[in-house]
Design a protein around this motif. Structure first.
Motif, short mmCIF file in Angstrom:
data_model
loop_
_atom_site.label_atom_id
_atom_site.label_comp_id
_atom_site.label_asym_id
_atom_site.label_seq_id
_atom_site.Cartn_x
_atom_site.Cartn_y
_atom_site.Cartn_z
N PRO A 46 0.84 -1.20 0.00
CA PRO A 46 0.00 0.00 0.00
C PRO A 46 0.88 1.26 0.00
CG PRO A 46 -0.03 -1.04 2.17
CD PRO A 46 0.78 -1.92 1.28
N ALA A 47 0.36 2.33 -0.59
CA ALA A 47 1.18 3.52 -0.78
C ALA A 47 0.91 4.59 0.27
CB ALA A 47 0.90 4.09 -2.18
N GLY A 48 1.75 5.57 0.27
CA GLY A 48 1.53 6.78 1.06
C GLY A 48 1.63 6.58 2.56
N PRO A 49 1.12 7.59 3.32
CA PRO A 49 1.19 7.51 4.79
C PRO A 49 0.41 6.31 5.34
CG PRO A 49 0.29 9.64 4.05
CD PRO A 49 0.48 8.80 2.84
N ALA A 50 -0.72 5.97 4.67
CA ALA A 50 -1.48 4.82 5.14
C ALA A 50 -0.68 3.54 4.96
CB ALA A 50 -2.81 4.72 4.37
N GLY A 51 0.05 3.46 3.83
CA GLY A 51 0.89 2.29 3.59
C GLY A 51 1.96 2.15 4.65
N LYS A 52 2.54 3.28 5.04
CA LYS A 52 3.56 3.27 6.09
C LYS A 52 2.97 2.76 7.39
CE LYS A 52 7.39 6.52 6.26
NZ LYS A 52 7.66 7.95 6.19
N LEU A 53 1.76 3.24 7.70
CA LEU A 53 1.07 2.83 8.92
C LEU A 53 0.79 1.32 8.89
CD1 LEU A 53 -1.76 5.31 9.90
CD2 LEU A 53 -0.22 4.11 11.45
N MET A 54 0.33 0.84 7.74
CA MET A 54 -0.02 -0.57 7.65
C MET A 54 1.22 -1.44 7.79
SD MET A 54 -2.91 -0.24 4.71
CE MET A 54 -3.41 -1.92 4.51
N THR A 55 2.36 -0.96 7.31
CA THR A 55 3.60 -1.71 7.50
C THR A 55 3.99 -1.70 8.96
OG1 THR A 55 4.22 -0.88 5.32
CG2 THR A 55 5.94 -1.97 6.59
#
Lengths: 242, 681
Positions: B490-499
């Motif tokens: 997943p991309a962007g800030p949400a992707g970072k959060l999900m990681t």
């Protein structure tokens, strides 16, 4: 038919090679220090496993004397149809009078009757142990049943799965309930699984699986139900021997 | 000379006699072939078959289908020439199901017709042979004896690279190849061209000294299973001196890692109450991934993370605190999520876990400080044993081609195999024997000894046997490709959060992730925004009967909004159109009709709870609040075909008509749950 005697001889020879029971080979090396009067099953019967594999739990039998007390050091031999391997095939009972063996099932799917014998004082005592080997289709059926059927059809709960049996207004039949299920034909069973309970005027609590499971999967489930039913399932209608 | 000529005269002296003798010889010569045929082994079996069916009620039809002579299946593109049916005459006769005697048994039901696949493709053995010994038991170079039935699933694995429902042994074996680190040393290239990757995620040893003590490392490498029964690391059977040297080297090569010691946190942990830790451990659902041995010796919990029975013997408190605080600092690739615990919670959990000790473990290990020579020897051993094939170690490079390529192990020629004395000369026996006790094949062998059960060994052997020449050279159209993880991120800030939250350790999205929790690929079409936001804040379970649950992460409001926005916008179904869906509010008559359909016609209450007073089914999620959780479009599409939205889901497709599905959707949308329940949760 001049061929008949030759053919009979071939059959007899094959029967001797395949059908006979192989006695324990290593029993001579064991020196029993006691003899019991009776042998009883402790655990390990009525297990199911894929053909040719080792059953999950060992078979445990116990040798007792006339008073019902456990006997230590009595010889126990395990026997079974061709293809069944016992590890060990012969053993002396331990300090609690028990003999334990691991069972590798034979290569043919179906019911296996194994036996454990002990020489005894007057005459040989033996106990029978029933196990079930699942062939490809039956094993597939057991896997499909485990996912789609067992939550309602298996009254027993396990740590992994809580049974839904008690929550149902109309109780489903356990797959081992041969008394009821053996009376259903394969065609009826197929109809109930594919089209749901109402197809045979039974409860709507049994949903239809015809659009969810492939016909092969449904046949596999039926094959599985047939092999685990208790009492054993005997297909009606066909007479094989004249 | 005279003698010979007298014989000649006696035999061929007159024309009539000569004619008779020649005719006799000719007759005998002509009879050789039919006689050979008549007395051949297979002929005997065919006669045996005829007399077996002679007395059966369906003898006439069985005899009509009986074909005398050699029966051959020839499949050029598979390289199959099978004459097995010459003796195995009853293979396709359904009415012979009761016959147990070989070679006349009916073949058990399998998904493939025998004529199109032949026999040796699964069973091995010599197809063209016409004697039992040659067909079944040949051990000559380039030939193969019959495969023992318990490895038969290896046949399926030659074409099917995907996971089949009916082959649990093959599936578990394949999983073990990746899970037990086999493929860290051995190259395994599957026929579809991909290289198998290890999934066991062995820890990096770069900062080992921060995490644990040299004494623990010594005890661990001596016998990993003594520390944790579920440990997958094999036993290298090291001597005390070697284990001591290796532990010395690993400690000396370790470099300090920033953030592994925090003085204020340690102080907090000292005052924390371990008894509060047990409930926090439970509430955080640590047991979903980590197992602990209970009093009876059984493991309770998941096998995703390491077993924690004796974790207090292993880790240093400062390291554990830093790890619980945010595991990604120490290991950016870890599957463990960043829980966002408060400092007090971290301290509580740490002191609880540190209390999980076994006073006997490692109590008699006393190591003298290591000399440089011992450290050098330890480094040499680490390189020799191939430790770096799995673990990252400072100063030791990952070895290439450390162990033999296993991509075609399933057809390794027997002439290249060294068998142990007394071992059956067949590949399955060799492979299983090698896994069971590698050292028996030679003291210099580097392959370590794994602690495996018979069933696990059979599974591994099955998976290895499926990797053969035939599977590599199979015509493309017969091959069923495996399903591989995608590289979706997943991309962007949400992707970072999900990681950071390691959502993919449990959930799968667009083919990436694990299958422990629901697939979230279409989550945005499925749920309502307000519900998702509330769920992320406080995940109350939808399936009370499950032991695995979504843990609660202490997400900030901003983080929650980022996640909710992303899920609602990105994870949308292309086929579910909210505009064409039934409306969320419907006339009461329709709702009532839906209720009746739900309870009587489709009897959904057998699995779902709508009214907590009367309904008891809890196989499916509780639906008391489904009207505020799911969108009407999703409910409608789900009722029409659940498998399309979530392949493999348990709920059957009941073939519900459009009209019924609309009515039930109308009814389900009225179930908003009571405020009281909300408050309780």
């Amino acid at each position: 038919m001049t061929r008949r005697p030759v053919a009979c001889a071939v059959l007899l020879l094959m029967g001797a090679g395949i059908g006979c029971k192989h006695p324990a080979a290593s029993s001579s090396a064991l020196k029993p220090t006691a003899t019991g009067a009776a042998i009883v099953l402790s655990s390990g019967d009525k297990q199911t496993g894929p053909t040719g594999t080792v059953l999950a739990n060992p078979v445990v039998v116990q040798v007792n004397d006339d008073q019902g007390a456990a006997v230590t050091g009595a010889l126990v031999e395990f026997h079974g149809p061709a293809g069944v391997v016992f590890d060990p095939a012969a053993i002396l009972t331990d300090s609690s009078g028990q003999a334990t063996t691991n069972v590798r099932l034979g290569t043919i799917g179906g019911r296996y009757t194994l036996s454990a014998t002990t020489p005894g004082k007057a005459h040989e005592a033996s106990v029978q142990v029933g196990e079930i080997a699942l062939g490809y289709q039956q094993q597939l059926g057991s896997i499909v049943a485990d996912k789609y059927c067992s939550r309602c059809h298996d009254p027993e709960s396990s740590a992994e799965r809580v049974s839904n049996y008690d929550n149902l207004a109309v109780k489903p039949h356990a797959f081992t309930d041969g008394g009821t299920l053996n009376k259903m034909s394969d065609a009826d069973m197929l109809a109930v699984i594919q089209h749901g309970g109402p197809a045979l005027s039974r409860s709507a609590l049994m949903p239809p699986y015809g659009k969810t499971l492939s016909p092969a999967d449904v046949q596999a489930v039926i094959a599985y139900i047939r092999v685990v039913s208790d009492p054993p399932y005997k297909p009606a209608g066909t007479v094989y021997e004249k | 000379m005279k003698f010979l000529s007298s014989i000649w005269r006696a035999l061929f002296g007159d024309t009539m006699r000569a004619f008779g003798i020649v005719s006799g010889l000719l007759l005998i010569a002509l009879a050789i072939a039919p006689a050979k045929d008549h007395f051949s082994e297979w002929h005997g079996y065919q006669n045996g078959y005829l007399s077996l069916i002679h007395d059966r009620s369906d003898a006439i039809s069985l005899r009509r289908r009986f074909e005398p002579g050699i029966q051959q299946i020839w499949l050029p593109e598979l390289g199959v020439v099978d004459r097995c049916a010459t003796c195995h005459e009853g293979l396709k006769e359904a009415s012979l199901a009761d016959v147990k005697m070989q070679p006349f048994r009916k073949h058990p039901v399998i998904p493939h017709p025998l004529d199109r696949y032949g026999c040796v493709i699964c069973h091995r053995g010599q197809g063209p042979a016409t004697t039992v010994s040659e067909a079944h038991f040949s051990e000559r170079a380039g030939e193969d004896p019959i495969l023992p039935a318990r490895f038969i699933e290896s046949g399926c694995g030659q074409c099917h690279q995907n996971e089949l429902t009916g082959t649990p042994q093959l599936n578990s074996g394949r999983k073990m190849l990746a899970q037990y680190g086999c493929v860290s040393c051995h190259l395994v290239k599957t026929p579809d061209g991909t290289t198998m990757k290890a999934t066991d995620d062995p820890p990096s040893l770069e900062h080992l000294a921060d995490k644990t003590t040299r004494e623990w490392v010594f005890s661990w490498i001596k016998d990993p299973q003594a520390y944790a029964v579920s440990a997958t690391m094999p036993n290298y059977k090291l001597s005390d001196a070697d284990a001591s040297d290796i532990s010395a080297f690993l400690m000396s090569s370790s470099t300090p890692h920033a953030g592994d010691s925090d003085a204020t946190m340690i102080a907090l942990a000292k005052n924390a109450d371990p008894s509060a830790g047990a409930s926090l451990y439970g509430e955080s659902f640590c047991a979903t991934c980590h197992a602990v041995q209970n009093g009876a010796g059984n493991l309770v919990g998941g096998n995703v993370g390491p077993e924690l029975t004796r974790v207090g013997n292993k880790v240093k408190p400062a390291w554990l605190q830093a790890w619980i605080e945010n595991p990604h600092v120490y290991n950016s690739a870890t599957m463990m999520p960043h829980y966002r615990f408060t400092p007090q919670q971290v301290a509580t959990l740490t002191s609880y876990l540190m209390s999980k000790t076994d006073s006997d473990y490692g109590s008699n290990v006393h190591l003298d400080p290591a000399t440089p020579a011992q450290i050098a020897h330890g480094k040499k051993l680490v390189a020799e044993l191939g430790c770096a094939a799995c673990h990252t170690i400072n100063g030791v490079n990952k070895p290439d081609n450390f162990a033999p390529d296993l991509s075609r192990i399933g057809s390794k020629p027997l002439s290249q195999v060294v068998f142990l004395p007394g071992m059956q000369h067949a590949l399955p026996a060799y492979i299983a024997g090698k896994i069971k006790d590698p050292q028996a094949f030679g003291p210099g062998l580097k392959m370590p000894q794994y602690t495996l059960t018979d069933t696990q060994r059979d599974g591994l052997t099955t998976a290895l046997l499926s990797l053969g020449d035939r599977s590599q050279t199979m015509p493309e159209k017969l091959r069923v490709a495996g399903i591989h993880q995608t590289t979706y991120e997943p991309a962007g800030p949400a992707g970072k959060l999900m990681t950071d939250l390691d959502c993919f350790s449990c959930h799968r999205i667009n083919g990436h992730g694990s299958d422990m929790a629901p697939d979230l690929t279409l989550e945005g079409s499925s749920v309502q925004r307000a519900w998702l936001d509330a769920f992320l804040k406080n995940p109350n379970t939808l399936r009370p009967a499950l032991t695995r649950r979504m843990p609660r992460f202490n997400l900030s409001d901003a983080d929650r909004k980022t996640l909710t926005d992303y899920i609602m916008v990105v994870y949308q179904s292309a086929t579910i159109d909210p505009d064409k869906a039934p409306p969320a509010v419907n006339p009461p008559a329709m709702v009532e009709h839906g209720r009746q359909l739900f309870y009587s016609r489709y009897a959904c209450q057998s699995c779902h709870i709508i009214d907590t007073k009367t309904d008891k089914g809890y196989i499916g999620p509780t639906l008391t609040q489904v009207g505020s959780r799911l969108t009407p479009a999703w409910i409608y599409a789900w009722l029409k075909n659940p498998q399309e939205l979530r392949p493999g889901t348990m709920e059957p497709n009941q073939n519900i008509s459009d009209e019924d599905a609309r009515a039930m959707t109308a009814f389900l949308m009225t179930l908003k749950g009571s405020g009281k329940q909300e408050g309780k949760q």
